[in-house]
Structure formats: C-alpha cells, structure tokens
Design a protein around this motif. Structure first.
Motif, PDB file in Angstrom:
ATOM      1  N   GLY A  69     -57.800   4.660   9.757  1.00 41.27           N
ATOM      2  CA  GLY A  69     -57.596   6.097   9.692  1.00 41.27           C
ATOM      3  C   GLY A  69     -56.487   6.421   8.696  1.00 41.27           C
ATOM      4  N   ARG A 110     -65.384  10.171  15.123  1.00 40.58           N
ATOM      5  CA  ARG A 110     -64.537  10.942  14.217  1.00 40.58           C
ATOM      6  C   ARG A 110     -64.357  12.372  14.709  1.00 40.58           C
ATOM      7  NH1 ARG A 110     -68.385   8.837   9.482  1.00 40.58           N
ATOM      8  NH2 ARG A 110     -69.817   9.482  11.158  1.00 40.58           N
ATOM      9  N   SER A 137     -57.045  14.485  19.321  1.00 41.28           N
ATOM     10  CA  SER A 137     -55.698  14.466  18.747  1.00 41.28           C
ATOM     11  C   SER A 137     -55.110  15.864  18.638  1.00 41.28           C
ATOM     12  CB  SER A 137     -55.708  13.776  17.381  1.00 41.28           C
ATOM     13  OG  SER A 137     -56.430  14.520  16.432  1.00 41.28           O
ATOM     14  N   PHE A 153     -59.205   2.366  17.018  1.00 38.96           N
ATOM     15  CA  PHE A 153     -58.894   3.767  16.723  1.00 38.96           C
ATOM     16  C   PHE A 153     -59.695   4.700  17.623  1.00 38.96           C
ATOM     17  CE2 PHE A 153     -59.782   7.658  14.326  1.00 38.96           C
ATOM     18  CZ  PHE A 153     -58.525   8.047  13.877  1.00 38.96           C
ATOM     19  N   ALA A 154     -60.990   4.425  17.745  1.00 32.74           N
ATOM     20  CA  ALA A 154     -61.856   5.263  18.582  1.00 32.74           C
ATOM     21  C   ALA A 154     -61.517   5.111  20.055  1.00 32.74           C
ATOM     22  CB  ALA A 154     -63.313   4.907  18.330  1.00 32.74           C
ATOM     23  N   GLN A 164     -53.965  11.206  10.684  1.00 33.89           N
ATOM     24  CA  GLN A 164     -54.666  10.925  11.936  1.00 33.89           C
ATOM     25  C   GLN A 164     -53.819  10.084  12.888  1.00 33.89           C
ATOM     26  OE1 GLN A 164     -58.214   9.289   9.976  1.00 33.89           O
ATOM     27  NE2 GLN A 164     -59.433  10.772  11.123  1.00 33.89           N
ATOM     28  N   ARG A 165     -53.148   9.089  12.349  1.00 30.67           N
ATOM     29  CA  ARG A 165     -52.338   8.211  13.210  1.00 30.67           C
ATOM     30  C   ARG A 165     -51.063   8.895  13.703  1.00 30.67           C
ATOM     31  NH1 ARG A 165     -53.687   4.714   9.009  1.00 30.67           N
ATOM     32  NH2 ARG A 165     -51.572   4.871   8.158  1.00 30.67           N
ATOM     33  N   HIS A 209     -58.415   7.057  21.193  1.00 25.61           N
ATOM     34  CA  HIS A 209     -58.636   8.500  21.359  1.00 25.61           C
ATOM     35  C   HIS A 209     -59.407   8.783  22.654  1.00 25.61           C
ATOM     36  CE1 HIS A 209     -57.461   8.795  17.086  1.00 25.61           C
ATOM     37  NE2 HIS A 209     -57.154  10.041  17.402  1.00 25.61           N
ATOM     38  N   ALA A 225     -62.026  12.166  17.628  1.00 27.97           N
ATOM     39  CA  ALA A 225     -60.643  11.982  17.183  1.00 27.97           C
ATOM     40  C   ALA A 225     -60.034  13.310  16.765  1.00 27.97           C
ATOM     41  CB  ALA A 225     -60.588  10.979  16.039  1.00 27.97           C
ATOM     42  N   ASN A 226     -60.788  14.126  16.037  1.00 29.29           N
ATOM     43  CA  ASN A 226     -60.290  15.454  15.664  1.00 29.29           C
ATOM     44  C   ASN A 226     -59.889  16.243  16.904  1.00 29.29           C
ATOM     45  OD1 ASN A 226     -60.997  15.013  12.919  1.00 29.29           O
ATOM     46  ND2 ASN A 226     -63.045  15.859  13.239  1.00 29.29           N
ATOM     47  N   HIS A 248     -63.598  17.923  10.354  1.00 35.56           N
ATOM     48  CA  HIS A 248     -62.322  17.278  10.020  1.00 35.56           C
ATOM     49  C   HIS A 248     -61.480  18.178   9.119  1.00 35.56           C
ATOM     50  CE1 HIS A 248     -59.523  13.996   9.531  1.00 35.56           C
ATOM     51  NE2 HIS A 248     -59.610  14.101   8.207  1.00 35.56           N
TER      52      HIS A 248
END
Length: 451
Positions: free
Chosen positions: A388, A272, A279, A313-314, A392-393, A317, A275-276, A237
């Motif tokens: 998040g 997580r 995104s 959130f997950a 992140q958003r 992504h 998501a990194n 991250h």
C-alpha cells in the motif's frame, strides 16, 4: 511478430484479438472499468493469446482473495499451454508467464524482478512496467518501484503511445520515496500527456497529502472529477483521498457525506474498497467522532474473510472492522489465521512474521484484548512491508500512536511519530495527541515505559 500499441510483443495472432488486448491494457493503465470485458473478448478471438491469459491470472492475484487462487493457477496453465502450442517463444510472453508462475507461488517480489529483467531488454513494454509496479506496491518495495521506472524512462519519447502512463508510474514511485517536488512535477506532466491517467493524478494528490496542503489537495481532486469518476473502483479511492483532506480540515460532516455517497456507495467486498472505508471510519473513531451504525455493514463482510489471511494489508483492515463492531470471536479467528500464515515461506508469510501478527495484537487491544507486549516504535518502522501507500498505512501509524498515548508511553509515541515524520508533515491528529499526552504526563515523570 505483432507488437501492440502499448509495446507488448505477441506470437502471431488475429488483429481483432490484438485490438481487444490493447483495450484491456489501456483499461489497466487508466484504471477503467472495461478491462475484464476486453480481456475476455481478446481470448474469445484468439484462445492462444498468451498475454491475455497471463493478464487474467494477474488480475485474480491482485484481488488477494483466497478463493481466486485456483483461477489464477488455471490462467497460468492456459498461458503455458498457449505458449507451448505456438512453438517459438516470444520473450515478452515468456516473461509474463514466468512472472505469473512466481506470483502464483506467493513470490511477488521475484515476479516483479522477472518482469523488470525483461523490461531491461525492452523498455517500451509498458504492461510489464505497470504489472511490476503493481506487484511491488503490494509488498511495499518502494525502491524497486522507483528503480523500475527510472530504468525505462530514458528510452521513452514523449510522442510514443503510453508515455503519460509511464510518467504516472514514475511520479508515484517518487512520491513514495519522499521526493515530493519531483513527484508533483512528473505527475502533472503525466496528466498533461495522458489526461485519463488516474495514477499520475493520484500521485499528485499523495504529494499534497504528505505536505498537508489541504486546499491544494481538494482543488486538485475536485478539478479532476471528470477523470476519476470514470474509473473503476479506483474512483472510490480518489473520493477517499478527498475525504482525508476534509478530515484534516475538521469538516466531519463532509467526510461522512463523502463516505456515504462516494467512498462507500456500494457494499463491495474488494479489499481495496474495504480499506478505503475501514481506514476512514477508524480515523474518525480515533478522533473521537461517532460514525453511527456504519461499522456493522463492514463487519459483515469482514466476517466472511475471518479465515482469509492471503494479504496482511487486507486482513488488518478486516480486523479493524471486526474490532470496531465488537465481534470478539471473529476478530480472534482472523488473528489466528494471520498467525498461521506467518509460517508460510512466501512474501506474505514474511510480512506476517515481521509486522502483521504484532500489529494485529495492537488492534485487538483496542477492543477487548490485553495491552500486549508489542514494541510500538519498532512496529512503526516496519509498516512499509505491508504494502500500500504511505497515506494508506497512516491508519496503522495512527493506531500505534494512539496505543502509545493510551499507555502513557512518551518514548514509544516519539518513535512512532519519528518514523512518520520522515515523509509526512505533522497534522491535527498528531498535534492533538502530543498535547494530550504531555498534559497527562505533566507532574507524573514516573509514568514512562520503553518501546
């Protein structure tokens, strides 16, 4: 009644178990990779260590994986049985067990409230503070994060073990609340008191991201490499944050190099880490930068999660990865799972209802769906519910902004960007998008629809 180094009180226990639990707590606070091993060691030395069972349960829940729900419930059962077996209830342990029970039922906000209620009576219970912030972070409760640490800080002395970590938590809450100058000052103090405080270090990096201070951000993160490269997957991250600064600088080759070597060095399926990776690639795609065949590896993981809508959130992504890879069937299956989750009477059911399902429709429209009726400007104001961080958003803000621009919708774009500008300065993506839409609409005043 023994109290460990970081302020958690326990019923009578073996000293070696207490030391192992302290090591697990430190690993949680500093985002170190040995938390799991230390926790197992603590339980092996004292199978009745209530806090260890509770922390194991929370560790399952924060991974937001449907298949780990049974393990979280087993940990809750073990914690309850251990508490009952020891007779006299220790309030610190009771708070952890009560909070875990609420969290297992999908009520993260209520769980954090229970932890904070205990912390109000014992402000030095640092594990409770950290867990409460983690839970609130996952449901976008910025006010709660900041209030929680603001409540306890006056009771802390700089010499008390863990002071730097509570400062780091407070710095992050300040940054997310838009109090950037205070966040930078507190975050730097956090790192000064606890040099391995990756969370405080991370909070200062967020400040530079919100300000668009590219050189400061790169310099801060690079100087701290010895700290964050020793973290668990939080290291990925921090590399992601570094990549964002290089993206804003327009150095796409460096961004892709960071992606391959530090953001995504391992094909993990932790949400997580996903998501990194997702995104960052999606930002590049929205900028018109080709990312080669990198999407397929992410889509392979996302396909395995196409029925898992545990955390909005997950899931969002994962949906982006499927859309980017062109997997129509899996993407639609995941969107359907999200719609089904919206009927649940849980925190995440509420999130799906408020923003998740509509945002999924917007993401689907980028690949193979109709444009959809979503009011983009309204969605932008609800993104905080996803949890998040603002950084992140921002991938979702960019998605909404791009959708508005592609619709030729100046009103919607202005509303999306207005929501963003409350906390983050305009960047190259926004100014380019603005200019392109202006050029597109020039001489065509009738091409406007309302969000």
């Amino acid at each position: 009644m023994p109290v460990d180094r970081y302020g958690t009180a326990h019923a009578a226990t073996d000293p070696s178990a207490l030391r192992a639990f302290e090591a697990a707590t430190h690993a949680v606070l500093a985002h170190r990779p040995n938390a799991g091993a230390a926790l197992e060691q603590a339980i092996a030395r004292d199978p009745g260590l209530v806090a260890a069972h509770a922390l194991r349960g929370f560790s399952c829940l924060v991974l937001a994986r449907d298949e780990l729900a049974p393990a979280a419930r087993l940990a809750l059962q073990a914690a309850r049985e251990a508490k009952d077996a020891k007779g006299d209830a220790v309030p610190a342990e009771a708070a952890l067990v009560d909070a875990l029970a609420l969290a297992v039922d999908g009520r993260f906000r209520a769980a954090a409230d229970r932890l904070d209620a205990y912390v109000a009576t014992d402000p030095h219970a640092l594990l409770h503070v950290k867990l409460a912030q983690s839970l609130r972070f996952m449901v976008g409760d910025i006010a709660g994060m900041l209030a929680g640490t603001g409540l306890v800080l006056p009771a802390w002395e700089a010499e008390r073990p863990g002071f730097g970590y509570v400062l780091g938590c407070h710095a992050f809450g300040l940054e997310e609340a838009g109090e950037l100058a205070a966040a930078e000052w507190v975050g730097r103090r956090a790192v000064a008191w606890a040099p391995d405080d990756a969370w405080g270090l991370h909070a200062v990096g967020h400040v530079y991201e919100m300000r668009g201070a590219i050189a400061d951000g790169i310099g801060w993160i690079e100087a701290a490499r010895p700290v964050w490269t020793g973290c668990n997957n939080f290291a990925f991250h921090m590399a992601w944050h570094l990549a964002l600064f290089h993206l804003e600088a327009g150095d796409h080759a460096r961004v892709l190099d960071l992606y391959d070597t530090e953001v995504r060095p391992l094909p993990t399926d932790d949400f997580r880490d996903m998501a990194n990776a997702v995104s960052l690639l999606w930002r590049l795609e929205l900028d018109g930068i080709a990312v080669g065949d990198r999407w397929e590896a992410l889509a392979e993981i996302a396909r395995k999660r196409r029925r898992d809508a545990t955390l909005a959130f997950a899931a969002l992504h994962n949906l982006i990865a499927l859309v980017a890879a062109g997997d129509v069937a899996s993407a639609r299956e995941l969107a359907a799972a999200m719609a089904a989750q919206a009927t649940d009477e849980t925190d995440q059911g509420d999130v799906m209802n408020a923003v998740g399902v509509d945002l999924a429709g917007v993401i689907l429209s980028f690949g193979f769906g109709p444009r959809g009726p979503a009011a983009l400007g309204v969605l932008a104001t609800r993104l905080q519910d996803l949890g998040g961080s603002h950084a992140q958003r921002d991938v979702f803000v960019r998605t909404l902004a791009k959708a508005a621009a592609e619709r030729g919708d100046r009103v919607a774009l202005d509303r999306v960007l207005a929501a963003r500008r409350r906390l983050k300065c305009d960047d190259r993506f926004v100014t380019t998008l603005d200019a392109r839409l202006d050029a597109r609409l020039d001489g065509r005043p009738g091409l406007r629809i309302h969000a």
